[in-house]
Structures are given as C-alpha cells and as structure tokens.
Scaffold this motif. Structure first.
Motif, mmCIF file in Angstrom:
data_model
loop_
_atom_site.group_PDB
_atom_site.id
_atom_site.type_symbol
_atom_site.label_atom_id
_atom_site.label_comp_id
_atom_site.label_asym_id
_atom_site.label_seq_id
_atom_site.Cartn_x
_atom_site.Cartn_y
_atom_site.Cartn_z
ATOM 1 N N LEU A 98 0.818 -1.212 0.000
ATOM 2 C CA LEU A 98 0.000 0.000 0.000
ATOM 3 C C LEU A 98 0.853 1.263 0.000
ATOM 4 N N THR A 99 2.079 1.158 0.501
ATOM 5 C CA THR A 99 3.011 2.288 0.422
ATOM 6 C C THR A 99 3.627 2.363 -0.975
ATOM 7 N N GLU A 100 3.906 1.222 -1.560
ATOM 8 C CA GLU A 100 4.495 1.183 -2.901
ATOM 9 C C GLU A 100 3.494 1.568 -3.980
ATOM 10 N N PHE A 101 2.200 1.352 -3.714
ATOM 11 C CA PHE A 101 1.144 1.672 -4.685
ATOM 12 C C PHE A 101 0.096 2.573 -4.021
ATOM 13 N N PRO A 102 0.429 3.845 -3.816
ATOM 14 C CA PRO A 102 -0.480 4.748 -3.095
ATOM 15 C C PRO A 102 -1.832 4.941 -3.787
ATOM 16 N N ASP A 103 -1.876 4.788 -5.119
ATOM 17 C CA ASP A 103 -3.166 4.918 -5.816
ATOM 18 C C ASP A 103 -4.133 3.829 -5.382
ATOM 19 N N GLN A 104 -3.617 2.635 -5.092
ATOM 20 C CA GLN A 104 -4.469 1.531 -4.640
ATOM 21 C C GLN A 104 -4.933 1.751 -3.200
ATOM 22 N N ARG A 105 -4.075 2.339 -2.395
ATOM 23 C CA ARG A 105 -4.493 2.695 -1.029
ATOM 24 C C ARG A 105 -5.648 3.704 -1.096
ATOM 25 N N GLN A 106 -5.525 4.677 -2.003
ATOM 26 C CA GLN A 106 -6.578 5.698 -2.119
ATOM 27 C C GLN A 106 -7.889 5.080 -2.577
ATOM 28 N N LEU A 107 -7.815 4.114 -3.493
ATOM 29 C CA LEU A 107 -9.033 3.415 -3.911
ATOM 30 C C LEU A 107 -9.728 2.770 -2.716
ATOM 31 N N LEU A 108 -8.954 2.180 -1.830
ATOM 32 C CA LEU A 108 -9.521 1.537 -0.644
ATOM 33 C C LEU A 108 -10.117 2.547 0.322
ATOM 34 N N LEU A 109 -9.423 3.663 0.481
ATOM 35 C CA LEU A 109 -9.954 4.709 1.363
ATOM 36 C C LEU A 109 -11.256 5.274 0.816
ATOM 37 N N ASP A 110 -11.341 5.388 -0.509
ATOM 38 C CA ASP A 110 -12.556 5.924 -1.139
ATOM 39 C C ASP A 110 -13.686 4.901 -1.151
ATOM 40 N N ASP A 111 -13.317 3.618 -1.203
ATOM 41 C CA ASP A 111 -14.340 2.576 -1.304
ATOM 42 C C ASP A 111 -13.901 1.346 -0.506
ATOM 43 N N PRO A 112 -14.197 1.307 0.795
ATOM 44 C CA PRO A 112 -13.773 0.175 1.642
ATOM 45 C C PRO A 112 -14.337 -1.178 1.211
#
Length: 446
Positions: free
Chosen positions: A300-314
């Motif tokens: 999730l640190t290496e792919f911050p865009d994927q972390r943001q997807l999760l934050l936007d849509d759990p």
C-alpha cells in the motif's frame, strides 16, 4: 493395540548428490540465484529472474550444490496447476513438500525431523483426503464467521497498543506476529495461561531455521539459542502430547480435539502423527498470515493509488486482500517428487526427480495477469492466484487467513489512513516463506 499405519518418514526419499538430470535439459539453465540457500532470499524473491525463466526456461534444471539433489524449477502458472492436479504422478509424500531432505541430521533432533514430515501436508491420496476431511469443521465459512468477532476485538486491542507505542513502530512486533498466534490459539483451544509458551516455541522454531543457514549471525543476535533450543523443543512436544491425550479423554469444541480424535487407515493417530499435526498447525497457522499482513502494508506504500481506492471505497478490501496475496505469495514454494518417468511442457522428467513449484513466479505470469508486477485491486481475475496452492492440497486454512487479512486491513486503514512503510525492513533467511521479520512503519504517514 499400537497403531501400525505407515509413516511418511518410513519411506522418505532423502537427497543424494545429483548435479545433472537423467534426461537432457530442454531449456537453458540460469545460475544468477542460489535457490536452495536460505540466505539468498533476504532481499526478497528474484522476480526479474523469474520473468526470464518463465519465458525462456519454464522447467529449468536447478543445481543444489555438492550435497543435495538438483531439481526442476517450475515458474509457469499452467505448469504448476498441472503438477498440483496430478498427484498420482507428482507426489507430496515420496520426498515431502520440502525443497531439500538431507539424510544427515543429528539424532537428538530426530523427533523434530520426523514430525516435520509426518503430517497432513505430506500425504497423497487417498490418505490425504481421509485426514483432511476430519478437520474441515474448523475451516468452513460458518466457523470462520464465528471466530471473526474475536479476531476483530483482538485487532482493535493490538492497534490500541501500536498507537501507544507509535507513531513509528515495527509493525511485525506490535501486530503482524501477534494476531495470527491469537487466532491459532483460539482455534486450537489453548488456555490463556499456556499461550506465552506457544509464542516462545514459535520463536525458537523460527530461530532454528535461521541457525541452519547462518549459525554465527543467529548466535550473535541471540547467544542463548543453542543452549535453550533442545529444552524448548522437548517442552513443545511434551506439551502437545499431554494436551492431545487430554483432548482424547475430555474433548472440547476446538481444533485440538479434532486432531486428537482423527484417524488414519481406520486407526487412531500414533504419537508420530500427533507430533506432526501439532508441529504443522503451530507453524502453518502463523508464518504465512504474519507475512501477508506485513507485506500488504508494504504494498500500500508502494502503490499509493491503490491505497486511495480503498480509502474511497472500503468495499474493495476483499479484492485488495486477494491482490496482495498474489503479489506477496507468502509461501514461496512447495516440492513434488515424480513417481514415474513423465513429461511436462516438453521436458522429460525422471522418476524420483524433484519439482519445485515457485508460486511467486506463477502469480506474476503475464499470460494470466496483465501488467503482473503492478498492484491492481480492480482486476477481473483477482481471485485466480495460486498463493494457497491449487487442487487437493490447496491450503486448508485459506478462509481463516483471508478473514484475518480483511479485518486487519479494514481496521488499519480506518484508524491510520496515512500509515506508511518507512523503507526499513528485515527479511530472515528462509527459502520456504517470505519471512518479513521486521517492517518499520509510521502510523501517521511520512
């Protein structure tokens, strides 16, 4: 009457030095990486080499030095599935699932060595399914749902402790190594006062793996290890023997009781099988989940865009868990042994030769996963990975592992949305699992 069932250790194929295959190698051999040496894996899997092997040498003969038998390294997704689905040709039992089985072992560790092979994971059909089905009640969705509330409560407690210790913490120490052991003890039915013993024994088993490959380094980091190891191993087995005997007399609604009541070939399990079941459940129930949790935070640190997807849509958390498992592939390999001469993907394989299945390579096969080195939680085939194996030997505890990961990831991001890996980590020498022994994170981001 004493059980008479055949043990895996009775007929085990041990390594003898074999530097070349019996049949000529169809594909080239790359010597960029010493696969059999645990010390080679302290920087993670060799993904660039795996890419080359998949495209140029999907069945590559791999030398294992002067004392061990070489083996066929298999990196293609479809080839690994073929091997997993043909257990009548490619055996888990003939040589165990371990990459190497050296014959020379100290006699004082014979009980440990035998227990490592006399267990469910090293059996072939029909005994494998006979044994496996007797444990199923603790791995079905209904049981996973029952235990998930206790896991959720424990996750909250561990995150409380992490926050008090933070903001910069070693996430392995404060969370990843604690949660799987809690879940395991809940499933087994280990009494609260005995749980510190399980933690201590797990620590010594992990150190033993490191000691084999790096004795000097292990001694420097923990000088007491060589003097305390024997005693702890004996304590572990004697505790297991005592508690399983008790469960036979006084069964409870727990996994220990299921193990104690299990039969093989119509007979109660002998002590050798009980030792193996006890060792397997402690080890398998802990290592892989711990490394999956730590590895997911790293991703999730290496792919911050994927972390943001999760934050936007759990609601994407279950898919993120699957994609993390694909990329991490916490169990790096399993070994099979050919029971007869065979042919796979144009390569002739001789009876008794070893095949090592590199799951991390298969899970990044571009023929199956588009842009395979990239984390993409929206993939159409996000569940198609082989992180839990495939076929009859697919990991029995996969639902438990996924449940722990889903609850952990949801609660970590809810509480620490900016959590990030600092770049500092330590990977222990281990060629079976990705052994992330330390992962530094900042709970509130950089």
């Amino acid at each position: 009457m004493e059980p008479t069932m055949t043990l895996v250790s009775d007929n085990l194929l041990y390594d003898t030095p074999v530097r070349t295959p019996r049949f000529p190698a169809t594909y080239p051999q790359f010597n960029d990486f010493v696969f059999w040496n645990p010390n080679s894996w302290t920087k993670g899997p060799p993904h660039s080499l795996f890419d080359r092997m998949r495209s140029q040498a999907p069945l590559m003969w791999t030398d294992a030095g002067k004392k061990l038998a070489g083996f066929w390294s298999i990196t293609s997704y479809e080839d690994i599935k073929t091997v997993e689905l043909n257990s009548d040709i490619y055996s888990s039992e003939r040589g165990s699932i371990n990459l190497a089985m050296p014959r020379e072992r100290p006699k004082k560790y014979q009980r440990l060595a035998n227990a490592a092979v006399n267990s469910l994971i090293n059996l072939d059909a029909p005994r494998h399914m006979q044994f496996r089905i007797q444990h199923k009640d603790f791995f079905i969705p209904q049981y996973v749902n029952e235990i998930s509330n206790r896991v959720s409560t424990r996750v909250d407690q561990l995150l409380d402790e992490a926050e008090r210790a933070g903001p910069v913490v070693d996430f392995v120490k404060v969370f990843s190594e604690k949660l799987p052991l809690f879940t395991l003890c809940e499933m087994l039915g280990i009494d609260e006062e005995d749980r510190p013993k399980i933690i201590r024994w797990m620590h010594f088993l992990e150190l033993a793996q490191q000691f084999v490959s790096s004795p000097a380094r292990t001694f420097l980091s923990e000088p007491s290890f060589p003097f305390l190891f024997d005693r702890n191993v004996q304590e572990m087995f004697e505790y297991g023997k005592r508690i399983l005997e008790d469960r036979r007399r006084n069964p409870r609604q727990d996994l220990l009781s299921a193990i104690a009541a299990a039969e093989l070939d119509g007979e109660p399990l002998s002590q050798e099988w009980l030792d193996g079941s006890w060792l397997l459940i402690i080890f398998a129930g802990n290592d892989t989940s711990r490394n999956s949790i730590s590895g997911t935070l790293r991703l999730l640190t290496e792919f911050p865009d994927q972390r943001q997807l999760l934050l936007d849509d759990p609601s994407l958390v279950p898919a993120a868990v699957q994609e993390s498992l694909r990329l991490i592939s916490p169990v790096m390999n399993m070994r099979r042994t050919a029971l007869a001469d065979s042919e796979l993907n144009g390569q002739r394989i001789s009876k008794d030769e070893k095949l090592v299945l590199w799951y991390g390579a298969a899970n990044r096969d571009p023929g199956i996963f588009k842009d395979p080195h990239r984390m993409d939680i929206t993939r159409d085939n996000v569940t198609k990975h082989l992180a839990f194996g495939h076929g009859p030997h697919k990991c029995l505890g996969n639902r438990i592992a996924q449940m722990q990961l889903q609850i952990s990831l949801s609660k970590i991001l809810e509480r620490f949305p900016n959590i990030s890996w600092t770049g500092k980590q330590r990977i222990a020498p281990n060629n079976l699992v990705q052994a992330i022994s330390s992962l530094e994170v900042n709970l509130h981001g950089t």
